[in-house]
Write an enzyme that holds these catalytic residues in place. Structure first.
Site, PDB file in Angstrom:
ATOM      1  N   SER A 133      12.387 -10.313  15.073  1.00 40.94           N
ATOM      2  CA  SER A 133      11.999 -10.321  16.403  1.00 40.94           C
ATOM      3  C   SER A 133      12.658  -9.275  17.182  1.00 40.94           C
ATOM      4  CB  SER A 133      11.840 -11.975  16.997  1.00 40.94           C
ATOM      5  OG  SER A 133      13.347 -12.291  16.834  1.00 40.94           O
ATOM      6  N   HIS A 178       7.632 -10.546  15.990  1.00 41.58           N
ATOM      7  CA  HIS A 178       7.448 -11.226  16.951  1.00 41.58           C
ATOM      8  C   HIS A 178       6.712 -10.606  18.130  1.00 41.58           C
ATOM      9  CE1 HIS A 178       9.916 -15.361  16.130  1.00 41.58           C
ATOM     10  NE2 HIS A 178       8.832 -14.930  15.372  1.00 41.58           N
ATOM     11  N   ASP A 181      12.710 -19.021  13.666  1.00 36.25           N
ATOM     12  CA  ASP A 181      11.533 -18.852  13.009  1.00 36.25           C
ATOM     13  C   ASP A 181      11.813 -18.075  11.599  1.00 36.25           C
ATOM     14  OD1 ASP A 181       8.459 -17.000  13.623  1.00 36.25           O
ATOM     15  OD2 ASP A 181       8.714 -18.939  12.311  1.00 36.25           O
TER      16      ASP A 181
END
Lengths: 278, 189
Positions: free
Chosen positions: B11, B38, B131
């Site tokens: 991300s 992301h 995540d």
């Protein structure tokens, strides 16, 4: 083979038994759903029912109708919002609406309409284009619960701000609030906007065509189907579209490898708008 | 089905990290590389794929539903969809966000583990959320390998550290060694 590869094989078997059991007992056909997303949704339901295996879920849904209802709802809920993907509505307005003007009567099929946000968005778009009077919108879904919700035309106020932003980005000419009444924490769309919409039960896996349409909107529904079912649905769509009718898919869907791949012309390759050729 | 598969998640700081890792892969790299970075729902359009293509010798593509999974190609998860691996190839879904993310790294990693088990190499790069940690554990449980960017070299060490806390890591590497490591892994099989 590690124990977890065997575990994956067992899980795949259980998933097959689940969909086969549901089909034989209820006539609901999930046998050709895309396996990765089906697996995730099924596990979500296994956990929600406080079970530990997919076979446990099979046992429960076979013997408990309400558990089957819950699973059905879980399998058919689709993330949706009014004017979701505003650029889609812009493209529709700019590229499809002009060609609809020449028709005295416009039939649009919203496939897998869920709670109706997409249909109401289209209704507003048509209203602003001066086409709503001659339009009939058919919105179908396999889940009667969401259809009931959709028929009401009622949405929570707390999402209306996001919807209003989408509406503006989609090229809306007025204010989204012009189209609804506020009642406590809810927004209820005007009856005048709901008048030409029919919400009806239809199951893509098992039901046939019921009309000829100028436009079929089926966005981010077939991503949950495997290639076999997707192919069958494309055949259904092709035979349900008038010549030069428009098929609208989700932004990251494709006609590639589908039965009528070469029978459509691209109206907008990014927004996935296609026109059926003669 | 391919012989081996790299799944990668990132991300914050991801663009530069991906450029560096992908830049080290030769045009002959035999496996598919499937990436979730992301992205916000509004981040549509090809710019991410085009930007990464400039740094990469392999063809880079933003995934469409039901794309086949082919070796020697790089696949990017599109905005506002989850990206999943299936036996037939790649699939998308619009399920709810995971760690507020869609695409989610956990979703990708877990689906890869289910289908490819020991043939998966999961790579966790710089990122600001957890995540990917649960997905990494799932990859390890399936017999796959886990490579994590050294948190000390990461723009954000949160994601690599979360993966290290959740799963047995095979290699912790600085960014400039990850590409070479992936090449070695693919040549061993």
């Amino acid at each position: 083979m590690t124990s977890d590869t065997a575990g994956s094989d067992l899980e795949a078997l259980e998933l097959e038994l689940l969909t086969e059991g549901i089909y034989r007992h209820y006539g609901l056909d999930f046998r050709h759903y895309a396996v990765a997303s089906l697996r995730r949704r099924v596990w979500g339901r296994v956990q929600a029912e406080k079970l530990t295996t997919i076979t446990g879920l099979l046992e429960r849904v076979l013997h408990d109708r309400e558990a089957m209802e819950r699973l059905l709802t879980h399998l058919s809920i689709n993330v949706t919002a009014m004017f979701r993907d505003p650029t889609f509505y812009r493209a529709f307005r700019e590229k499809v609406v002009p060609t609809l003007r020449s028709h005295p009567f416009i039939r649009i099929w919203h496939v897998g309409c869920s709670t109706g946000e997409e249909v109401y968005s289209m209704a507003i778009l048509l209203e602003e284009a001066g086409l709503y009077e001659r339009a009939r919108l058919y919105a179908t879904d396999m889940n009667e619960t969401v259809l009931q919700q959709a028929r009401k035309g009622i949405f929570a106020m707390n999402v209306m701000d996001e919807y209003a932003r989408n509406y503006t980005l989609a090229g809306g000419e007025r204010s989204l609030s012009d189209y609804y009444l506020t009642r406590y924490d809810y927004a209820m769309f005007h009856q005048s906007l709901r008048r030409n919409i029919v919400f009806a039960h239809h199951n893509l896996a098992t039901d046939g065509s019921f009309n000829e349409f100028n436009v079929i909107v089926c966005r981010n529904v077939m991503i949950y189907f495997d290639r076999t079912l997707q192919g069958a649905v494309h055949r259904l769509f092709y035979s349900s579209l008038r010549r030069f009718g428009v098929l609208a898919l989700g932004r990251k869907e494709s006609l590639r490898g589908t039965p009528h791949e070469h029978d459509y012309e691209e109206i907008d390759p990014i927004e996935k708008l296609f026109r059926r050729q003669a | 089905m391919v012989a081996g598969l790299v799944v990668m998640g990132t991300s914050l700081g991801g663009l530069n990290a991906l450029r560096e890792v992908l830049g080290a892969l030769p045009a002959s790299y035999p496996w598919p590389v499937v990436i979730v970075q992301h992205r916000s729902a509004e981040d549509v359009g090809d710019t991410l794929a085009l930007t990464l293509q400039r740094a990469c010798a392999l063809p880079v593509r933003e995934v469409e539903d039901k794309d086949p999974l082919e070796g020697g190609r790089v696949y990017i998860g599109p905005a506002d969809y989850h990206l999943l691996i299936e036996p037939e190839g790649l699939a998308l879904s619009t399920e709810g966000r995971v760690f507020f993310a869609r695409p989610s790294i956990n979703v990708l990693f877990e689906s890869a583990a289910v289908v490819y088990g020991p043939s998966v190499v999961a790579v966790v790069l710089t990122g600001a959320s957890a995540d990917g940690a649960a997905g990494a554990a799932r990859v390890k449980a399936g017999g796959g390998r886990l490579v994590v960017q050294d948190p000390a070299t990461a723009e954000s060490g949160v994601m690599p550290r979360a993966a290290m806390a959740a799963a047995q890591v095979d290699s912790v590497l600085p960014l400039d060694r990850i590409g070479g490591h992936l090449v070695r892994l693919a040549s061993k099989r």
